[in-house]
Motif scaffolding. Structure first.
Motif, PDB file in Angstrom:
ATOM      1  N   LEU A  77      19.365  65.838  41.553  1.00 55.76           N
ATOM      2  CA  LEU A  77      18.184  65.581  41.154  1.00 55.76           C
ATOM      3  C   LEU A  77      17.088  66.539  41.682  1.00 55.76           C
ATOM      4  O   LEU A  77      16.024  66.734  41.018  1.00 55.76           O
ATOM      5  CB  LEU A  77      17.792  64.219  41.765  1.00 55.76           C
TER       6      LEU A  77
ATOM      7  N   SER B  21      16.494  55.327  34.268  1.00 57.08           N
ATOM      8  CA  SER B  21      15.562  55.097  35.271  1.00 57.08           C
ATOM      9  C   SER B  21      15.823  53.580  35.849  1.00 57.08           C
ATOM     10  O   SER B  21      14.777  52.909  35.905  1.00 57.08           O
ATOM     11  CB  SER B  21      14.318  55.317  34.760  1.00 57.08           C
ATOM     12  N   PRO B  22      17.073  53.289  36.373  1.00 57.57           N
ATOM     13  CA  PRO B  22      17.257  51.822  36.687  1.00 57.57           C
ATOM     14  C   PRO B  22      16.905  51.686  37.939  1.00 57.57           C
ATOM     15  O   PRO B  22      16.598  52.545  38.794  1.00 57.57           O
ATOM     16  CB  PRO B  22      18.993  52.006  36.629  1.00 57.57           C
ATOM     17  N   GLU B  23      16.622  50.282  38.166  1.00 49.36           N
ATOM     18  CA  GLU B  23      16.029  50.009  39.424  1.00 49.36           C
ATOM     19  C   GLU B  23      17.112  49.791  40.570  1.00 49.36           C
ATOM     20  O   GLU B  23      16.837  49.629  41.756  1.00 49.36           O
ATOM     21  CB  GLU B  23      15.346  48.768  39.485  1.00 49.36           C
TER      22      GLU B  23
ATOM     23  N   SER C 278      16.048  45.759  35.789  1.00 51.02           N
ATOM     24  CA  SER C 278      16.836  46.889  35.066  1.00 51.02           C
ATOM     25  C   SER C 278      17.973  47.304  36.024  1.00 51.02           C
ATOM     26  O   SER C 278      17.849  47.012  37.303  1.00 51.02           O
ATOM     27  CB  SER C 278      16.426  48.130  34.787  1.00 51.02           C
TER      28      SER C 278
ATOM     29  N   TYR D  21      19.677  51.886  47.093  1.00 48.99           N
ATOM     30  CA  TYR D  21      19.633  52.165  45.701  1.00 48.99           C
ATOM     31  C   TYR D  21      21.151  52.272  45.095  1.00 48.99           C
ATOM     32  O   TYR D  21      21.397  51.806  44.110  1.00 48.99           O
ATOM     33  CB  TYR D  21      18.846  53.464  45.543  1.00 48.99           C
TER      34      TYR D  21
ATOM     35  N   GLU E 192      12.480  54.632  46.344  1.00 53.00           N
ATOM     36  CA  GLU E 192      13.696  54.086  46.266  1.00 53.00           C
ATOM     37  C   GLU E 192      14.972  55.268  46.243  1.00 53.00           C
ATOM     38  O   GLU E 192      16.007  54.725  46.801  1.00 53.00           O
ATOM     39  CB  GLU E 192      13.818  53.414  45.049  1.00 53.00           C
ATOM     40  N   ILE E 193      14.452  56.280  45.608  1.00 49.96           N
ATOM     41  CA  ILE E 193      15.805  57.059  45.645  1.00 49.96           C
ATOM     42  C   ILE E 193      15.360  58.318  46.911  1.00 49.96           C
ATOM     43  O   ILE E 193      16.301  58.497  47.716  1.00 49.96           O
ATOM     44  CB  ILE E 193      15.569  57.978  44.476  1.00 49.96           C
TER      45      ILE E 193
ATOM     46  N   ASN F 289      14.666  66.918  44.272  1.00 46.27           N
ATOM     47  CA  ASN F 289      13.529  66.681  44.462  1.00 46.27           C
ATOM     48  C   ASN F 289      12.747  66.505  43.289  1.00 46.27           C
ATOM     49  O   ASN F 289      11.282  66.420  43.238  1.00 46.27           O
ATOM     50  CB  ASN F 289      12.995  67.489  45.156  1.00 46.27           C
ATOM     51  N   TYR F 290      13.049  66.309  42.071  1.00 42.32           N
ATOM     52  CA  TYR F 290      12.315  66.310  41.043  1.00 42.32           C
ATOM     53  C   TYR F 290      11.756  64.631  40.671  1.00 42.32           C
ATOM     54  O   TYR F 290      10.500  64.596  40.247  1.00 42.32           O
ATOM     55  CB  TYR F 290      12.997  66.489  39.498  1.00 42.32           C
ATOM     56  N   ILE F 291      12.614  63.733  40.766  1.00 40.27           N
ATOM     57  CA  ILE F 291      12.137  62.359  40.808  1.00 40.27           C
ATOM     58  C   ILE F 291      11.639  61.681  42.143  1.00 40.27           C
ATOM     59  O   ILE F 291      12.486  61.507  42.933  1.00 40.27           O
ATOM     60  CB  ILE F 291      13.465  61.413  40.283  1.00 40.27           C
ATOM     61  N   LYS F 292      10.299  61.517  42.116  1.00 40.72           N
ATOM     62  CA  LYS F 292       9.910  61.296  43.428  1.00 40.72           C
ATOM     63  C   LYS F 292       9.361  59.838  43.509  1.00 40.72           C
ATOM     64  O   LYS F 292       8.289  59.304  43.357  1.00 40.72           O
ATOM     65  CB  LYS F 292       8.628  61.892  43.685  1.00 40.72           C
ATOM     66  N   VAL F 293      10.316  59.086  43.621  1.00 44.79           N
ATOM     67  CA  VAL F 293      10.262  57.540  44.011  1.00 44.79           C
ATOM     68  C   VAL F 293      11.062  57.221  45.276  1.00 44.79           C
ATOM     69  O   VAL F 293      12.004  57.801  45.408  1.00 44.79           O
ATOM     70  CB  VAL F 293      10.771  56.591  42.734  1.00 44.79           C
TER      71      VAL F 293
ATOM     72  N   PHE G 269      12.972  73.190  39.106  1.00 44.31           N
ATOM     73  CA  PHE G 269      13.475  72.241  40.115  1.00 44.31           C
ATOM     74  C   PHE G 269      15.058  72.187  39.767  1.00 44.31           C
ATOM     75  O   PHE G 269      15.721  72.082  40.867  1.00 44.31           O
ATOM     76  CB  PHE G 269      13.085  70.659  39.560  1.00 44.31           C
ATOM     77  N   HIS G 270      15.562  72.497  38.891  1.00 43.16           N
ATOM     78  CA  HIS G 270      17.009  72.457  38.451  1.00 43.16           C
ATOM     79  C   HIS G 270      17.471  73.943  37.818  1.00 43.16           C
ATOM     80  O   HIS G 270      16.855  74.312  36.750  1.00 43.16           O
ATOM     81  CB  HIS G 270      17.407  71.444  37.553  1.00 43.16           C
TER      82      HIS G 270
END
Lengths: 301, 301
Positions: free
Chosen positions: B250, B222-224, B123, B266, B258-259, B252-256, A171-172
């Protein structure tokens, strides 16, 4: 009072029974096969053991947001058979007791926090350096979750000046795991880390990247204890190197005795060693049981 | 019900009275002089206002560890007159009410968490980018403290490829504050940031460093919600640039969602704007008052 603990890993599932003091009384290890066979072994192990609650630390990614439909699922793991698997649901089907679920590394952090190196403190940073790199963080007495859960293994790191390695993270490019995990060491030097001599340049580079991660953790979480575990950290000679580099990186900015005068007891190997996870599972089970009692048994007997 | 709030800064002290809903009813600003004159103004302002509790956010460094002798002191500040000053002690001498103390940036984070952009969440990460860079973090509903308090302004950042600036932090070369604070912008370009046109290369570089910090925050807490305030962030055109670069970093690693789908909501500017700190002080006062009541008024009337 008996509690159950599961450390669900990509290669093995460790199951244990312990008491309210976190002492492990019985333990068994099962190979990670397909979900059905694996979970059959797990469920058989815990059947008729009279456990009051169960704590589970699992490989991920996990859906831990209780407001989401897939709460308790293993989601997009590269392990195909386990993709989109309802781990918590399966356990709930079999055991009508309180069950807590968290990531493997969060559970290990909890184990060290309740019974290990950070016992009696209010916070700790636990990082495992092995096949992958991950961290669990306890702050103000609680495990940090948030939107998802921390993914400390994938923080970007500034490349060491002499380094020209590309990194192995798909990924990075310049992330911690891509540069400093066990497989990264092996790829970089064409040799398993366990075979590389102590005086090899490898360990200077490794300690630079790990010291960078530890320094970021100090500046971002201000933890009362830093615990470094996992296969790579069995190379004990890394610890003095990391401590020295952390002091250099922080540049005398953080003036607290724990760091300036007692860094040897600030950055440490897990007190529970490889049992951090399984003990953390017990701690989680006990926590879930207490929560359940509070809700369901309003008056103390 | 009335509560008091103080935002104690290096150049001014903002004092306010508000109600239990966090609404400010009265506010006054005093120049930061020597401790005696300044505190006289502050104390006179709050005298006979019938406040039930007081919340204070202060410049630092502060000793916030209750087990230490100097708890409540401003410690090694470059502002000589305020070095080793017992801020909390002075207030306690004058007001026999519950008083809460925290850092200025923690209080601003609390303000946005209780009344602002992160209201209803669990958070948030609040970073101020101005004369200095600092961040306050709420995780699992609590402000992160630990050993000291986070010092996010001093995290190391990987230099942007084309950059050859030395950085202005006296402690670290390549730290965030040394590279991306208001004074760093001015020193780098020989021009005040407010005078630099929007299409200047300055803002690409600035957004790179801030996006790096935001990405580390995403991976570590990992804040909201991510809230970016302070003088530099008044350059609104920085926001789209930062959001774009965060997505790139990032990878495409954090798949949520909100992001990946809602990054515009966000990463945001503080909803309370410059009142984040003073509203956070009210929130802290209310919190302290509730804690005190719980201890002292065991039965609800």
């Amino acid at each position: 009072m008996l509690f159950g603990s599961i450390e669900a890993g990509g290669t093995k599932f460790v199951c244990a029974i312990g008491n309210e003091k976190g002492i492990i009384l019985e333990k068994e290890v099962f190979e990670t096969l397909d979900p059905e066979s694996t979970m059959n072994n797990v469920i058989t192990f815990f059947k008729n053991k009279n456990i009051l609650a169960l704590g589970v630390g699992s490989f991920g990614p996990l859906q831990l947001n209780k407001r989401k439909d897939k709460y308790g699922y293993i989601t997009t793991t590269p392990k195909k058979l386990w993709q989109n698997y309802n781990l918590l649901g399966k356990l709930r089907e079999s055991f009508n007791i309180p069950i807590g679920l968290d990531t493997d590394v969060n559970i290990a952090a909890l184990g060290e926090y309740i019974y290990g190196a950070a016992k009696g403190l209010n916070s700790c940073f636990y990082m495992t350096v092995g096949t992958g790199i991950g961290a669990g963080i306890v702050s103000e007495g609680k495990i940090i979750h948030g939107l998802l859960h921390p993914e400390v293994g994938h923080i970007m790191v500034p490349m060491e000046k002499t380094d020209n390695f590309i990194g192995i993270c798909p990924f990075h490019k310049n992330c911690l795991e891509g540069f400093a995990s066990g497989p990264a060491i092996e790829k970089r030097w064409n040799m398993k880390g366990t075979k590389i001599p102590k005086d090899h340049k490898c360990w200077d580079l490794e300690s630079y990247y790990l010291a960078f991660a530890v320094s970021q953790a100090v500046l971002m979480y201000s933890p009362e204890k830093i615990i470094l575990g996992g296969g790579v950290m069995k190379q004990e000679h890394l610890f003095p190197k990391i401590r020295k580099k952390v002091i250099e990186i922080l540049g005398n900015y953080i003036k607290v005795e724990e760091i300036t005068h007692n860094i040897d007891s600030y950055i440490v190997y897990p007190v529970l060693g490889e049992n951090a996870g399984i003990c953390g599972g017990l701690a989680l089970a006990i926590k879930e049981y207490k929560k359940w009692r509070k809700k369901n048994v309003p008056f103390k007997i």
